[in-house]
Enzyme design. Structure first.
Site, PDB file in Angstrom:
ATOM      1  N   TYR A 143      40.128  36.194  43.827  1.00  0.00           N
ATOM      2  CA  TYR A 143      39.125  36.994  42.964  1.00  0.00           C
ATOM      3  C   TYR A 143      38.936  38.373  43.260  1.00  0.00           C
ATOM      4  O   TYR A 143      38.828  38.909  44.469  1.00  0.00           O
ATOM      5  CB  TYR A 143      37.766  36.133  43.250  1.00  0.00           C
ATOM      6  CG  TYR A 143      36.443  36.855  42.603  1.00  0.00           C
ATOM      7  CD1 TYR A 143      36.007  36.173  41.409  1.00  0.00           C
ATOM      8  CD2 TYR A 143      36.109  37.872  42.957  1.00  0.00           C
ATOM      9  CE1 TYR A 143      34.853  36.646  40.573  1.00  0.00           C
ATOM     10  CE2 TYR A 143      34.898  38.585  42.248  1.00  0.00           C
ATOM     11  CZ  TYR A 143      34.401  37.718  41.150  1.00  0.00           C
ATOM     12  OH  TYR A 143      33.244  38.381  40.228  1.00  0.00           O
ATOM     13  N   GLU A 145      36.337  42.134  35.975  1.00  0.00           N
ATOM     14  CA  GLU A 145      36.621  40.978  36.788  1.00  0.00           C
ATOM     15  C   GLU A 145      37.903  40.161  36.461  1.00  0.00           C
ATOM     16  O   GLU A 145      38.306  40.013  35.357  1.00  0.00           O
ATOM     17  CB  GLU A 145      35.360  40.054  36.636  1.00  0.00           C
ATOM     18  CG  GLU A 145      35.295  38.798  37.620  1.00  0.00           C
ATOM     19  CD  GLU A 145      34.594  37.682  37.166  1.00  0.00           C
ATOM     20  OE1 GLU A 145      33.351  37.789  37.637  1.00  0.00           O
ATOM     21  OE2 GLU A 145      34.626  36.982  36.562  1.00  0.00           O
TER      22      GLU A 145
END
Ligand code: GDP
Ligand code: MN
Length: 351
Positions: free
Chosen positions: A101, A197
């Site tokens: 992530y 993201e």
């Protein structure tokens, strides 16, 4: 402005971030054709302004063209997070070894962009963020300089990639990851983003790092200097339609539409709904002195959300004529009588 995954990935590609070749489709037939061009197996992914697609069944790996067509038909009729799926993105399926992530987001508390990284990315990142805080690296960044070398090294350490491991083109994986962090910063900075993201940033079994998902939010106040992005803004976007009509419209999570005049009254109305155990789906502020036409547009915006089960109108008759408001409501109802959602059984306590 939230970009769809495929729009975000176009920015990723332009910024030198590794993405797969892909194609968009809005019908099962087009999806078949796209899959033929990309080569099987492919991943068929819902394009929708919502996260959690994986868990909702909006991301499917398909091994043959019939599977692609079936998945396309099913996904195109889905709503995810209360929003309708507007299209599909197809990409060659890859074998994932590890899901990382990586994100940069504005932190109001820190008054700075923050770099966020975890070795444990994927669809359960929210759960990890809640219960395994230590698994997340969070570093406030200098808004002018971006990630410092030591902050990039913090990410590399947390990634714990095998130091000897190289990507198929011979570059050490750690170096590739460092370049990705820097490229993501450039994108965040140059495109006036408030969020970029990558989840997952996959390490494939072939030893490549690939951005399998994208989530990009552009600061609406910066669209004036991002003409290219402002251009790509979808016409159907409700918030855009509202802005063009000079109305303040905000999308929320509940099921009650709110039409009011004046920011103060609208906020107070939302508080009352909350206190009574309800939840607003959206609100539209028609401002002071609105005529029937404005009210009509406002109501059409509010009821365009599939979540709206009832509309609460709270208009203060100061400089606004209540008969004008009533006329606007009647006209809107008359026009939309077939698809009228108002009066449908309300899921909240307001029924
Ligand atoms: P989200 O749930 O809305 O965040 O959608 P994502 O694009 O992140 O996809 C959800 C999950 O689908 C990912 O975490 C992956 O595990 C899986 N996924 C996405 N693309 C691929 C792929 O090419 N191959 C495989 N095997 N899984 C994929
Ligand atoms: Mn994701």
């Amino acid at each position: 402005m939230d970009l769809l995954e495929h729009e975000g990935k176009q920015l990723f590609a332009a910024a030198g971030l590794p993405v797969l070749p892909s194609a968009v489709a809005t019908t099962a037939a087009a999806a078949r054709e796209a899959a033929t061009g990309l080569g099987l197996p492919v991943v068929v992914k819902a394009q929708v302004e919502s996260g959690g697609r994986g868990k909702a069944g909006g991301v499917r790996v398909c091994r043959d063209l019939d599977e692609v067509a079936t998945a396309a038909d099913e996904i195109l009729t889905m709503t995810i997070g209360g929003r309708p799926v507007t299209g599909l993105l197809l990409e060659p399926a890859v074998d994932i070894e590890l899901e990382l992530y990586l994100a940069i987001a504005v932190s109001r508390a820190e008054r700075a962009p923050v770099l966020i990284f975890s070795r444990h990315g994927g669809v359960d990142i929210e759960e990890i963020a809640r219960n395994h805080f230590e698994a997340i690296v969070r570093r406030p960044l200098d808004p002018l300089l971006g990630p410092a070398d030591y902050q990039v090294r913090d990410v590399l350490r947390a990634a714990a990639l095998d130091g000897e491991r190289r990507s198929p083109n011979g570059r050490p994986l750690k170096e590739v990851l460092a370049a990705i962090v820097r490229a993501l910063w450039r994108l965040y900075h140059d495109r006036d983003a408030t969020l970029v993201e990558i989840n997952p940033l996959a390490v494939t079994t072939a030893g490549e790092l690939i951005c399998l998902d994208s989530k990009v939010t552009i600061d609406d106040n910066a669209l004036g200097r991002q003409p290219e992005l402002a251009e790509s803004r979808r016409d159907s976007d409700v918030e855009t339609r509202a802005r063009n009509a000079g109305l303040a419209y905000v999308e929320l999570e509940g099921d009650i539409g709110v039409l009011g005049n004046g920011a103060g009254l609208v906020m107070a109305t939302m508080d009352q709904i909350e206190t009574a155990g309800g939840a607003a789906a959206n609100f539209c502020d028609i401002g002071g002195g609105a005529g029937a036409a404005r009210v009509k547009v406002a109501l059409s915006l509010i009821t365009s959300s599939p979540r709206v089960a009832a509309v609460l109108v709270n208009v203060f008759g100061g400089i606004t004529r209540c008969d004008e408001v009533a006329r606007g409501l009647l006209e809107a109802f008359a026009e939309r009588s077939e698809e009228r959602r108002v009066g449908k059984e309300c899921r909240s306590r307001w029924s």
